[in-house]
Design a protein around this motif. Structure first.
Motif, PDB file in Angstrom:
ATOM      1  N   SER A  43       0.860  -1.356  -0.066  1.00 18.17           N
ATOM      2  CA  SER A  43      -0.013  -0.082  -0.135  1.00 18.17           C
ATOM      3  C   SER A  43       0.644   1.287  -0.049  1.00 18.17           C
ATOM      4  O   SER A  43       0.364   2.128  -0.702  1.00 18.17           O
ATOM      5  N   CYS A  57       2.497   1.920  -3.381  1.00 21.28           N
ATOM      6  CA  CYS A  57       1.327   2.269  -4.252  1.00 21.28           C
ATOM      7  C   CYS A  57       1.270   3.798  -4.236  1.00 21.28           C
ATOM      8  O   CYS A  57       1.330   4.400  -5.189  1.00 21.28           O
ATOM      9  N   ARG A  70       1.123  -7.860  -7.524  1.00 19.63           N
ATOM     10  CA  ARG A  70       0.374  -7.094  -6.591  1.00 19.63           C
ATOM     11  C   ARG A  70       0.571  -5.578  -6.273  1.00 19.63           C
ATOM     12  O   ARG A  70      -0.595  -5.112  -6.371  1.00 19.63           O
ATOM     13  N   LYS A  73      -2.196  -4.588  -9.083  1.00 20.47           N
ATOM     14  CA  LYS A  73      -3.423  -5.073  -9.010  1.00 20.47           C
ATOM     15  C   LYS A  73      -3.958  -3.890  -7.952  1.00 20.47           C
ATOM     16  O   LYS A  73      -5.006  -3.438  -7.814  1.00 20.47           O
ATOM     17  N   ARG A  74      -3.099  -3.681  -6.890  1.00 24.93           N
ATOM     18  CA  ARG A  74      -3.572  -2.498  -5.815  1.00 24.93           C
ATOM     19  C   ARG A  74      -3.561  -1.188  -6.606  1.00 24.93           C
ATOM     20  O   ARG A  74      -4.673  -0.615  -6.250  1.00 24.93           O
ATOM     21  N   GLU A 109      -4.403  -0.558  -9.832  1.00 25.15           N
ATOM     22  CA  GLU A 109      -5.655  -0.406 -10.492  1.00 25.15           C
ATOM     23  C   GLU A 109      -7.129  -0.256  -9.652  1.00 25.15           C
ATOM     24  O   GLU A 109      -7.813   0.297 -10.163  1.00 25.15           O
ATOM     25  N   THR A 110      -6.956  -0.903  -8.572  1.00 23.61           N
ATOM     26  CA  THR A 110      -8.182  -0.735  -7.699  1.00 23.61           C
ATOM     27  C   THR A 110      -8.105   0.458  -6.891  1.00 23.61           C
ATOM     28  O   THR A 110      -9.206   1.112  -6.975  1.00 23.61           O
ATOM     29  N   ARG A 111      -7.090   0.885  -6.544  1.00 25.78           N
ATOM     30  CA  ARG A 111      -7.023   2.402  -6.012  1.00 25.78           C
ATOM     31  C   ARG A 111      -7.283   3.433  -6.864  1.00 25.78           C
ATOM     32  O   ARG A 111      -8.194   4.339  -6.620  1.00 25.78           O
ATOM     33  N   ASN A 166      -8.830   2.840  -9.913  1.00 24.97           N
ATOM     34  CA  ASN A 166     -10.046   2.539 -10.825  1.00 24.97           C
ATOM     35  C   ASN A 166      -9.585   2.862 -12.116  1.00 24.97           C
ATOM     36  O   ASN A 166     -10.542   3.590 -12.861  1.00 24.97           O
ATOM     37  N   LYS A 182      -7.229   1.153 -15.829  1.00 28.01           N
ATOM     38  CA  LYS A 182      -6.215   0.116 -16.220  1.00 28.01           C
ATOM     39  C   LYS A 182      -4.859   0.921 -16.383  1.00 28.01           C
ATOM     40  O   LYS A 182      -4.683   1.904 -16.851  1.00 28.01           O
ATOM     41  N   GLU A 204      -1.883 -15.794  -5.170  1.00 30.93           N
ATOM     42  CA  GLU A 204      -3.140 -15.217  -4.863  1.00 30.93           C
ATOM     43  C   GLU A 204      -3.268 -14.931  -3.323  1.00 30.93           C
ATOM     44  O   GLU A 204      -2.709 -16.046  -2.645  1.00 30.93           O
TER      45      GLU A 204
END
Ligand code: 5GP
Ligand code: MG
Length: 177
Positions: free
Chosen positions: A16, A19, A47, A50-51, A53-55, A57, A59, A166
């Motif tokens: 985190s 990122c 890892r 993915k974090r 892209e989520t954070r 929102n 690509k 995962e």
């Protein structure tokens, strides 16, 4: 002797934090791509990817770079090397590249990665993120821009990374001496 450097929880916090540091400097990640170094750098890179892209929102282009044949010591080995897959499904010409590996030691892998990258174009800039920076062990003038943890290792020591693909729960990282 085995000393725990990262529990799963700490690893998660570190992912985190790294990122957030990237977001601080890259804001919306326009013209930016992530490149994980095969084989184990890509697990860490996934890892981070993915974090992010989520954070955010959105690509963010992600590739995997195998540097086996770009190593300056690749003809000097006794055993044949097994190469991994390179998957870079975009051009990196004029892009900002964030290179990601698990452990930085002599710096030769990163040097090879920069040679390997040249096949995909000339990047605008390259940053280096590593989960673990082994201090005072460099053979080349290479330093990370983003570091999970700096570790003072002597020659007899090694970092053991237990990755599960995962699920953060069982990831642990040890210093072995
Ligand atoms: P270098 O090329 O900088 O000497 O070594 C870095 C590469 O070797 C990285 O891709 C990393 O995966 C691997 N490596 C070097 N030292 C260690 C270590 O102590 N533990 C692990 N797990 N990998 C290492
Ligand atoms: Mg590696």
């Amino acid at each position: 002797m085995k000393r725990l450097l990262f529990s799963s929880d700490l690893l998660d916090l570190t992912v985190s934090r790294l990122c957030e540091q990237l977001i601080e400097n890259y804001s919306d990640f326009s013209d930016t791509v992530l490149l994980g170094i095969q084989p184990r750098g890509t697990l860490f890179a996934e890892r981070i990817h993915k974090r992010l892209e989520t954070r955010l929102n959105k690509k963010i282009p992600f590739g995997k770079l195998d540097v086996t044949f770009y190593r300056d010591d690749f003809r000097r080995r006794d055993e044949p090397l097994k190469a991994n897959m390179t998957e870079v499904p975009f051009v990196i010409e004029d892009k900002k590249v964030i290179l990601i590996d698990d452990v930085l030691y002599t710096g030769r892998t990163i040097s090879a990665a920069m040679s390997a990258m040249a096949a995909f174009g000339r990047p605008q800039k390259v940053d280096l993120m590593v989960l673990i920076d082994r201090k005072y062990t460099r053979n080349l003038p290479i330093a990370p821009n983003y570091t999970g943890k700096s570790v003072n290792t002597i020659l007899s020591e090694n970092i053991e990374v237990e990755w599960t693909q995962e699920g953060a729960k069982e990831n642990k990282i040890w210093l072995i001496s």
